[in-house]
Design a protein around this motif. Sequence first.
Motif, PDB file in Angstrom:
ATOM      1  N   ALA A 100     -19.728 -38.041  71.179  1.00 14.70           N
ATOM      2  CA  ALA A 100     -21.218 -38.037  71.701  1.00 14.70           C
ATOM      3  C   ALA A 100     -21.704 -38.503  73.000  1.00 14.70           C
ATOM      4  CB  ALA A 100     -21.935 -38.309  70.599  1.00 14.70           C
ATOM      5  N   THR A 101     -22.644 -37.793  73.619  1.00 20.54           N
ATOM      6  CA  THR A 101     -23.178 -38.286  74.800  1.00 20.54           C
ATOM      7  C   THR A 101     -24.648 -37.781  75.102  1.00 20.54           C
ATOM      8  OG1 THR A 101     -22.521 -36.166  76.020  1.00 20.54           O
ATOM      9  CG2 THR A 101     -20.768 -37.797  76.137  1.00 20.54           C
ATOM     10  N   GLY A 102     -25.185 -38.747  75.753  1.00 20.06           N
ATOM     11  CA  GLY A 102     -26.428 -37.974  76.293  1.00 20.06           C
ATOM     12  C   GLY A 102     -26.382 -37.032  77.303  1.00 20.06           C
ATOM     13  N   VAL A 103     -27.475 -36.579  77.636  1.00 18.04           N
ATOM     14  CA  VAL A 103     -27.468 -35.416  78.523  1.00 18.04           C
ATOM     15  C   VAL A 103     -28.398 -35.849  79.872  1.00 18.04           C
ATOM     16  CG1 VAL A 103     -28.062 -33.009  78.788  1.00 18.04           C
ATOM     17  CG2 VAL A 103     -27.439 -33.642  76.585  1.00 18.04           C
ATOM     18  N   VAL A 104     -27.870 -35.636  81.045  1.00 23.34           N
ATOM     19  CA  VAL A 104     -28.734 -35.682  82.186  1.00 23.34           C
ATOM     20  C   VAL A 104     -28.822 -34.618  82.975  1.00 23.34           C
ATOM     21  CG1 VAL A 104     -27.877 -38.358  82.257  1.00 23.34           C
ATOM     22  CG2 VAL A 104     -26.681 -36.575  83.530  1.00 23.34           C
ATOM     23  N   VAL A 105     -29.644 -34.491  84.011  1.00 22.30           N
ATOM     24  CA  VAL A 105     -29.722 -33.426  85.016  1.00 22.30           C
ATOM     25  C   VAL A 105     -29.386 -34.432  86.220  1.00 22.30           C
ATOM     26  CG1 VAL A 105     -31.385 -32.063  86.334  1.00 22.30           C
ATOM     27  CG2 VAL A 105     -31.419 -32.126  83.870  1.00 22.30           C
ATOM     28  N   VAL A 106     -28.534 -33.965  87.138  1.00 25.68           N
ATOM     29  CA  VAL A 106     -27.887 -34.499  88.408  1.00 25.68           C
ATOM     30  C   VAL A 106     -28.766 -33.714  89.578  1.00 25.68           C
ATOM     31  CG1 VAL A 106     -26.447 -34.929  89.925  1.00 25.68           C
ATOM     32  CG2 VAL A 106     -25.820 -35.049  87.287  1.00 25.68           C
ATOM     33  N   THR A 107     -29.374 -34.392  90.216  1.00 27.68           N
ATOM     34  CA  THR A 107     -30.205 -33.653  91.509  1.00 27.68           C
ATOM     35  C   THR A 107     -29.848 -34.067  92.929  1.00 27.68           C
ATOM     36  OG1 THR A 107     -31.886 -35.377  90.932  1.00 27.68           O
ATOM     37  CG2 THR A 107     -32.175 -33.035  90.152  1.00 27.68           C
ATOM     38  N   ALA A 108     -30.069 -33.437  93.918  1.00 30.43           N
ATOM     39  CA  ALA A 108     -29.500 -33.548  95.061  1.00 30.43           C
ATOM     40  C   ALA A 108     -30.655 -32.823  96.105  1.00 30.43           C
ATOM     41  CB  ALA A 108     -28.317 -33.206  95.493  1.00 30.43           C
ATOM     42  N   ASN A 109     -30.999 -33.302  97.265  1.00 28.41           N
ATOM     43  CA  ASN A 109     -31.815 -32.671  98.142  1.00 28.41           C
ATOM     44  C   ASN A 109     -30.963 -32.461  99.454  1.00 28.41           C
ATOM     45  OD1 ASN A 109     -34.005 -31.670  99.925  1.00 28.41           O
ATOM     46  ND2 ASN A 109     -35.446 -33.523  99.068  1.00 28.41           N
ATOM     47  N   THR A 110     -30.796 -31.095  99.624  1.00 27.55           N
ATOM     48  CA  THR A 110     -30.110 -30.898 100.876  1.00 27.55           C
ATOM     49  C   THR A 110     -30.891 -29.947 101.803  1.00 27.55           C
ATOM     50  OG1 THR A 110     -28.552 -29.241  99.854  1.00 27.55           O
ATOM     51  CG2 THR A 110     -27.914 -31.254  99.783  1.00 27.55           C
ATOM     52  N   GLU A 111     -31.102 -30.241 102.972  1.00 27.54           N
ATOM     53  CA  GLU A 111     -31.880 -29.398 103.909  1.00 27.54           C
ATOM     54  C   GLU A 111     -33.375 -28.899 103.166  1.00 27.54           C
ATOM     55  OE1 GLU A 111     -29.099 -26.003 104.730  1.00 27.54           O
ATOM     56  OE2 GLU A 111     -27.699 -27.404 105.571  1.00 27.54           O
ATOM     57  N   GLY A 112     -33.969 -29.929 102.483  1.00 32.74           N
ATOM     58  CA  GLY A 112     -35.049 -29.692 102.478  1.00 32.74           C
ATOM     59  C   GLY A 112     -35.066 -28.900 100.807  1.00 32.74           C
ATOM     60  N   GLU A 113     -34.153 -28.550 100.174  1.00 33.69           N
ATOM     61  CA  GLU A 113     -33.976 -27.772  99.092  1.00 33.69           C
ATOM     62  C   GLU A 113     -33.543 -28.641  97.746  1.00 33.69           C
ATOM     63  OE1 GLU A 113     -32.178 -23.489  97.401  1.00 33.69           O
ATOM     64  OE2 GLU A 113     -32.683 -24.063  99.584  1.00 33.69           O
ATOM     65  N   VAL A 114     -34.033 -28.539  96.891  1.00 33.65           N
ATOM     66  CA  VAL A 114     -33.946 -29.333  95.454  1.00 33.65           C
ATOM     67  C   VAL A 114     -32.745 -28.541  94.872  1.00 33.65           C
ATOM     68  CG1 VAL A 114     -34.392 -30.425  93.279  1.00 33.65           C
ATOM     69  CG2 VAL A 114     -36.030 -30.488  95.252  1.00 33.65           C
ATOM     70  N   HIS A 115     -31.658 -29.067  94.393  1.00 36.72           N
ATOM     71  CA  HIS A 115     -30.625 -28.471  93.653  1.00 36.72           C
ATOM     72  C   HIS A 115     -30.279 -29.427  92.458  1.00 36.72           C
ATOM     73  CE1 HIS A 115     -29.552 -25.877  96.982  1.00 36.72           C
ATOM     74  NE2 HIS A 115     -29.621 -27.020  97.852  1.00 36.72           N
ATOM     75  N   ALA A 116     -30.155 -28.729  91.415  1.00 39.01           N
ATOM     76  CA  ALA A 116     -29.898 -29.506  90.007  1.00 39.01           C
ATOM     77  C   ALA A 116     -29.079 -29.026  89.149  1.00 39.01           C
ATOM     78  CB  ALA A 116     -31.235 -29.763  89.335  1.00 39.01           C
ATOM     79  N   MET A 117     -28.232 -29.794  88.290  1.00 39.73           N
ATOM     80  CA  MET A 117     -27.459 -29.474  87.349  1.00 39.73           C
ATOM     81  C   MET A 117     -27.249 -30.351  86.067  1.00 39.73           C
ATOM     82  SD  MET A 117     -23.372 -30.390  88.514  1.00 39.73           S
ATOM     83  CE  MET A 117     -22.804 -30.360  86.999  1.00 39.73           C
ATOM     84  N   THR A 118     -26.936 -29.639  84.860  1.00 37.30           N
ATOM     85  CA  THR A 118     -26.988 -30.493  83.693  1.00 37.30           C
ATOM     86  C   THR A 118     -25.634 -31.015  83.731  1.00 37.30           C
ATOM     87  OG1 THR A 118     -28.595 -29.056  82.660  1.00 37.30           O
ATOM     88  CG2 THR A 118     -27.049 -30.274  81.235  1.00 37.30           C
ATOM     89  N   ALA A 119     -25.355 -32.140  83.204  1.00 34.31           N
ATOM     90  CA  ALA A 119     -24.248 -32.859  83.124  1.00 34.31           C
ATOM     91  C   ALA A 119     -24.011 -33.906  81.895  1.00 34.31           C
ATOM     92  CB  ALA A 119     -23.922 -33.884  84.423  1.00 34.31           C
ATOM     93  N   ASN A 120     -23.001 -34.200  81.282  1.00 30.74           N
ATOM     94  CA  ASN A 120     -22.999 -35.233  80.253  1.00 30.74           C
ATOM     95  C   ASN A 120     -22.045 -36.148  80.528  1.00 30.74           C
ATOM     96  OD1 ASN A 120     -20.681 -33.465  79.560  1.00 30.74           O
ATOM     97  ND2 ASN A 120     -21.091 -33.572  77.547  1.00 30.74           N
TER      98      ASN A 120
END
Length: 171
Positions: free
Chosen positions: A28-48
């Motif tokens: 069992a794991t927790g759930v996180v959202v990983v984010t990055a900002n490239t060229e002024g645009e926010v990107h995100a993905m779910t990860a455990n």
Amino acid sequence: MSLTVAPESGVTLPCTSREFRNAMGQFATGVVVVTANTEGEVHAMTANSFMSGSLEPPLVLVSIAKSAKMHERITKAQSFGISILAQDQEWCSNHFAGKTHPVLVPNFVQLEHIPVVEGANVQVATVLRHAYECGDHTLFVGEVTALVQDQGPAPPLVFHAGKYAAIAGAN
């Protein structure tokens, strides 16, 4: 892959990628959202696949598939955010896993110029310190530059055996 398994286990090895994934899903794991900002645009993905790595200096690790768009984005940004989700943010986890909600849309706030999910139990901003190849993934190690923890955190969002779960006794 060649492993020795007790004959009574009924497992045949080497195992397939799906069998390995299913077996590891028993952790069992927790759930996180990983984010990055490239060229002024926010990107995100779910990860455990996330963990703390060190107290001094404060380091966190996340494992990202080389085939994921986020892999290139973290490499390019040289930083990333982590948002540890609460149990009531399942919809947010689904959103960044490609299953958007018809009404709810996640919002971001900036933490040291790194986007993080608004309302997450914990928000972490990092600077990329190391990237280690690990098979078809890369382990990204970020040094924590800022951290915000909800003072009354909700129960965590938990993932187990391919589905969301709840911690018994969590409020």
